[in-house]
Design an enzyme around this catalytic site. Sequence first.
Site: not given
Ligand code: GAL
Length: 736
Positions: A188, A257
Amino acid sequence: MSPRDLMGNLPRGKLVVLLFFCYWVFAVTASVTYDRKALTIDGKRRILISGSIHYPRSTPEMWPDLIQKAKDGGLDVIQTYVFWNGHEPSPGKYYFEDRFDLVKFIKLVQQAGLYVHLRIGPYVCAEWNFGGFPVWLKFVPGISFRTDSEPFKAAMQKFTQKVVSMLKEEKLFEAQGGPVILSQIENEFGPIEGRLGAAGKNYAQWAAKMAVGLDTEVPWVMCKQPDAPDPVIDTCNGYYCDSFRPNTKYKPRMWTENWTGWYTAFGGAIPRRPAEDLAFSVARFIQNGGSFVNYYMYHGGTNFGRKSGLFITTSYDYDAPIDEYGLLNEPKWGHLRGLHKAIKLCEPALVSADPTVTKIGMNLEAHVFKTDSGACAAFLANYDTKSAARATFGNGQYDLPPWSISILPDCKTAVYNTAKVGSSTGMEMTPVDGQFTWQSYTEEPASSSEDDTFTKYALLEQVYATWDSSDYLWYMTDVNIDPDEAFIKSGESPTLTVMSAGHVLHVFINGQLAGTVYGSLQNPKLTFSDSVKLTAGNNKLSLLSATVGLPNVGSHFETWNAGVLGPVTLHGLKEGTRDLSQQKWSYKVGLKGEALSLYTASGSDSVEWAKGSLLAKKQPLTWYKTTFNTPEGDDPLALDMISMGKGQVWVNGQSIGRHWPGYIASGRCNDCNYAGNYTEYKCQTYCGDPSQRWYHVPRSWLNPSGNFLVVLEEWGGDPTWISLVKRAAKTVSVYA
Ligand code: GAL
């Protein structure tokens, strides 16, 4: 020979031809390639369902079961970050054992017949201490994190190379017959790149090139990186990704994600994401041409030891389909399994055709994938958040609950609807028979006359002093009070004000606790300001500053501060306000009990413990110890720490993490309607209760009998109410 070896010093024209040639060779020989539709493995386009399981957030003994449950849940891929600070605790000294045995974890996934998506980072965020960076990196001269900084890039490249070469030696990449089909570099970075100007852009391009140059023969992704250069694939993260498009037409739509819930911070409520909405988000992505979905997290697990990020709870349950303890989180797990089965039935149509989208009513859509060879799959969507609908499609009628998608793998039969969820009885924590018999040892607040102290005429930044070897740093100074001070006679008290960059502060005056203040995830800074009892002559001021994990999100990690940075002032003296900030301060890193290893059976012999009626209760800086036998069966175990304040817990010398039930959850625990866009502020639970009451004790850390349990309590608590509990499905009364 790698494409780079081939390049040598060729003239420019020839180099271009050769690059085309190499690209072609890569596309033909590599076993994992991609096009605009999907990843292609061994010549077959695939719709892949993936789930994050972070290996250090469970024990190696739990891994096979977690992986099997992921497979049974319909997953094709396990995704994990690689946790640099767990693997390189000091420069060049690597650790790949026990919970950090990355190779073992990958091999177990392979044995289960699943693929691996390896997110090397090595910046990972992940609510992990310092975002995965080793703290020593902060002290490399001239370093600047996550930007075009030579010392940073050198360290990042060295660690990335280390991981890749380890995996190659073990033949773990797909082209070598291994399970790793995909990798990730950075994490990110896109959202912060703009703020860094040219340096940000250069760094992102460098990271991509460096990764591709490692010749893993599997594609690399960069999540949330709209300018990811070819051949790196930019991917989406979020609660929904249906409108996401990668930066070129020939890259597949991938979702790295899909947040299955959210993390809990100390002081915050526990978020839940409804299974209906999670399934809806996935179906919506797939019906829009998505081909890879990863659940972040599929098993969240536990932040053992001191590995959690700033203010993050020890539990990293995340409301994931497999709960913190390794049990199925129903109805979520089962509901998603149904979804995966339905999607897999559609796979032949999904990978070959582009969807035709038609409006079939108000807020209703049909997405139809039809191939020349006769395969047909349809997704019927109702986006209305309130009303159910009866949709007409083909020759059929279909009932669609609000905010739901039905899946028709043959364009006729609806085999699945995202809002139709099975029932579940839920889980409960049941106390195990038998009570603990505790002994206590209370340590004195540190004083400047002790060994292992050092002095400075200034207030020191905490991580600079501790290198994060402990949560604790003592700041000690003398405060001389003239016997003529008016307050000595009047009985009034001067006001002490301590400004701290965080995260928790206990103020001791002449050995007595004068107060405790703490920050939060949103604002880790704190100010202590209160009247304090001082006597004529010399007064000992001892400030115990504690960190609660180091921040894991953002840029320029090298600049972040913690601890008492000042000013520290005393107000209400003859002279007005006295600034103590520049006077002589003594420092001591860590607690006495930590130095003596009181959390181990042998270390605990070095002090006298009180018991029976002398047991300390509600005392700060108190260590408690006991032993217990392991309950029979295989239900997961936890400690109910409800009567305790804040500290850390060890079982047989292993830290099960920080406890902080004294931090009560604030939030909005309203009704939870699955329909409508989810955010982590919706569907919160446990407002007004501790953010974390139960602490996982892995069974694999226990012996059948005589387990050594130690609690360090820094605030004050009553250990006699601590109990061991089993986690199991609720028993439903037949009379209910
Ligand atoms: C995303 C990040 C993950 C984790 C998630 C929140 O932005 O890439 O590593 O932090 O947020 O759980």
